[in-house]
Design a protein around this motif. Structure first.
Motif, PDB file in Angstrom:
ATOM      1  N   UNK A 355       0.868  -1.192   0.000  1.00  0.00           N
ATOM      2  CA  UNK A 355       0.000   0.000   0.000  1.00  0.00           C
ATOM      3  C   UNK A 355       0.896   1.230   0.000  1.00  0.00           C
ATOM      4  N   UNK A 356       0.546   2.202  -0.819  1.00  0.00           N
ATOM      5  CA  UNK A 356       1.381   3.409  -0.868  1.00  0.00           C
ATOM      6  C   UNK A 356       0.511   4.659  -0.938  1.00  0.00           C
ATOM      7  N   UNK A 357       0.906   5.664  -0.220  1.00  0.00           N
ATOM      8  CA  UNK A 357       0.272   6.979  -0.339  1.00  0.00           C
ATOM      9  C   UNK A 357       1.385   7.950  -0.701  1.00  0.00           C
ATOM     10  N   UNK A 358       1.211   8.592  -1.873  1.00  0.00           N
ATOM     11  CA  UNK A 358       2.322   9.370  -2.448  1.00  0.00           C
ATOM     12  C   UNK A 358       2.326  10.816  -1.986  1.00  0.00           C
ATOM     13  N   UNK A 359       2.211  11.013  -0.673  1.00  0.00           N
ATOM     14  CA  UNK A 359       2.497  12.338  -0.121  1.00  0.00           C
ATOM     15  C   UNK A 359       4.020  12.466  -0.131  1.00  0.00           C
ATOM     16  N   UNK A 360       4.548  13.564   0.392  1.00  0.00           N
ATOM     17  CA  UNK A 360       5.997  13.610   0.603  1.00  0.00           C
ATOM     18  C   UNK A 360       6.253  14.073   2.013  1.00  0.00           C
ATOM     19  N   UNK A 361       6.977  13.319   2.841  1.00  0.00           N
ATOM     20  CA  UNK A 361       7.452  11.968   2.561  1.00  0.00           C
ATOM     21  C   UNK A 361       6.289  11.015   2.227  1.00  0.00           C
ATOM     22  N   UNK A 362       6.666   9.851   1.686  1.00  0.00           N
ATOM     23  CA  UNK A 362       5.643   8.889   1.275  1.00  0.00           C
ATOM     24  C   UNK A 362       5.333   7.897   2.405  1.00  0.00           C
ATOM     25  N   UNK A 363       4.104   7.376   2.338  1.00  0.00           N
ATOM     26  CA  UNK A 363       3.681   6.334   3.281  1.00  0.00           C
ATOM     27  C   UNK A 363       3.631   5.021   2.503  1.00  0.00           C
ATOM     28  N   UNK A 364       4.230   3.953   3.026  1.00  0.00           N
ATOM     29  CA  UNK A 364       4.166   2.664   2.325  1.00  0.00           C
ATOM     30  C   UNK A 364       4.200   1.542   3.351  1.00  0.00           C
ATOM     31  N   UNK A 365       3.415   0.521   3.082  1.00  0.00           N
ATOM     32  CA  UNK A 365       3.487  -0.613   4.003  1.00  0.00           C
ATOM     33  C   UNK A 365       3.075  -1.909   3.311  1.00  0.00           C
ATOM     34  N   UNK A 366       3.473  -3.007   3.936  1.00  0.00           N
ATOM     35  CA  UNK A 366       3.033  -4.330   3.501  1.00  0.00           C
ATOM     36  C   UNK A 366       2.889  -5.177   4.762  1.00  0.00           C
TER      37      UNK A 366
END
Ligand code: FAD
Ligand code: AMP
Length: 472
Positions: A355-366
């Protein structure tokens, strides 16, 4: 030809990938797609390429560059003057990126012998599919041995709020504003609301996001969500939680959003409003119910764990079946279904969808979050490493955020990896691969990570699981 081994309905990342894979496997394949671009020309790629992943990332990248040049070059000893925004050119660039990629899919279809039928499909029963052109006239009826429904999703609306794509917009219109709104309201702090909010804030809007839930990003690990909330607030992206929008009034150019918070009624005046409250399955006029295909209570096509509907030779993939509404999940299902039809045993590992949210910084997880492990009663160990302590992050001037790794307390199996940080969207792939291969946190800790890289933060977080981080 009017008979195919496989007929795919929808040419988004689910459908076009399924069609190419089926053709690669030697099956005669057609893909019917109804999308037309702003110029009225048929275009492949679905929501993702035309009005989703790709144009949003083009604008996120352009606006990030604009903000970096405007605000952050000074720290690097670079003085810039005369910076200005040319929004029409930024939009033209975005459109060109989209066009290049959608035309690329047409090229891939040609190369792989996939027949592209531009038009709207409707199931007629007995594995027959009608294709109508833009005027609604029936262009052809084709027969299939297998059908793959990949019709995707459309923006969800809120009752009583009419999206006219003038002052009140959906995500599609919000990717094509002709000027920067002075004050922009957004309903919904999901991935789409946050990404569009980031674009327009960086370009100069004052952005207010109203979110009904009292928790920010409930699907993310709480520590990551907390760090992201703090950083986004610092960037002046105003996210107001616990605010349920109840209505909108428009008086000329005066737009007011009514919302409820803590039992009180409030209102917010904005120049423009984006409704980003999720997406609903796109099944209208497809003839599914008439053909006896089961839908669930929310209108998604019901499928088994191999994406098979209740009709043996009809499959469905992507947003139209629900689950994570993500392009890569749709594509994975597309490949798996094509291979199933060709007689291979393939399935999608839903436990490893990033899962990714492309704000900056970015949010990503698995994988699993700390709160989901606690709820399930799984005993775990955790390791955290902040980018503040990463040499490469310091060199880049990108010290916000952290990596968090969760491992099983007994077996040490990697259970979840959560990142808020620079290039998190790229960093997460290491975690996906590790989890796919059943790695332990020690496996990650023992793998050599090049220095100096942001990926070293993954290494250090894995070491931290065993309390042996070096650089903190
Ligand atoms: P779609 O891409 O929706 O494609 C369906 C296609 O089927 C369309 O072309 C449609 O016209 C066609 N169709 C529908 N009905 C018919 C019919 N009856 N006959 C013929 N054709 C028909 N996901 C990510 O993973 N990463 C991102 O960064 C990301 N960003 C996004 C940003 C935005 C603004 C939005 C809106 C979405 C984003 N998504 C992202 C989600 C992603 O776009 C979807 O998950 C993905 O497009 C789903 O793919 P799909 O193949 O299921 O359907
Ligand atoms: P997503 O489903 O991730 O795209 O996010 C959509 C967001 O919109 C969710 O977080 C919802 O809680 C939020 N939402 C839905 N309806 C409303 C509403 N009436 N007012 C404010 N937020 C809403």
């Amino acid at each position: 030809m009017d008979r195919y081994d496989v007929v795919v309905i929808g040419g988004g990342p689910g459908g076009y990938v399924a069609a190419i894979r089926a053709a690669q496997l030697g099956l005669t394949t057609a893909c019917i797609d109804a999308w037309v671009d702003a110029a009225g020309k048929p275009a492949l790629g679905g929501v993702c390429l035309n009005v989703g992943c790709i144009p949003s990332k083009a604008l996120l990248d352009s606006s990030h560059l604009y903000e970096t040049i405007g605000r952050h070059t000074k720290d690097h000893g670079i003085a810039v003057s005369g910076l200005s925004l040319d929004l029409p050119s930024m939009m033209l660039r975005k459109d060109k990126v989209v066009r290049t990629l959608t035309q690329g899919i047409a090229g891939l279809f040609k190369k792989n012998n996939v027949a592209w039928l531009a038009g709207r499909a409707r199931l007629l029963g007995d594995m027959r599919v009608s294709v109508t052109d833009r005027t609604g006239a029936e262009a052809s009826v084709i027969t299939a041995s297998h059908i793959i429904i990949a019709t995707g999703s459309v923006p969800a609306a809120l009752p009583g709020i009419e999206i006219d794509n003038g002052l009140i917009c959906d995500s599609t219109a919000a990717l094509a504003f002709s000027e920067v709104p002075r004050r922009l309201g957004i309903i919904g702090a999901g991935a789409i609301g946050l990404e569009l909010g980031s674009v327009w804030r960086r370009l100069g809007s004052e952005v207010v996001i109203l979110e009904a839930l009292s928790e920010f990003l409930p699907g993310a690990d709480f520590e990551i969500a907390q760090a992201a909330a703090k950083e986004l607030a610092r960037q002046d992206l105003a996210i107001r939680l616990g605010c349920t929008v109840t209505g909108v009034t428009v008086n000329g150019t005066d737009l007011r959003v009514a919302y409820q918070k803590d039992q009180g009624q409030h209102d917010l005046a904005v120049a423009r409003l984006i409704v980003a409250v999720g997406r609903r399955p796109n099944t209208e006029g497809l003839g599914l119910v008439e053909c006896g295909i089961n839908l669930d209570g929310r209108g998604f096509v019901e499928v088994d764990d191999r994406c098979r509907t209740n009709l043996r030779d009809v499959f469905a993939i992507g947003d139209v079946i629900g689950g994570p509404m993500l392009a890569h999940k749709a594509s994975e299902e597309g490949m798996a279904v094509a291979e199933t039809i060709a007689g291979h045993a393939t399935e999608v590992n839903y436990a490893c969808v990033p899962w990714i949210i492309y704000t900056w910084p970015e949010v990503a997880w698995v994988g699993q979050t700390e709160q989901s492990l606690k709820t399930n009663g799984t005993r775990f160990r955790r390791g955290v490493f902040p980018f503040l302590a990463s040499g490469r992050a310091r060199a880049m001037g990108e010290t916000g955020g952290l990596v968090k790794i969760l491992g099983d307390a007994e077996s040490d199996a990697l259970l979840g990896v959560h990142i808020f940080g620079p290039n998190a969207s790229e960093l997460i792939s290491e975690a996906v691969i590790a989890m796919e291969f059943g790695a332990s946190t020690e496996d990650l800790a023992r793998a050599i990570h090049a220095h100096p890289t942001l990926a070293e933060a993954m290494h250090e977080a894995a070491l931290a699981v065993d309390n042996r981080t070096i650089n903190l």
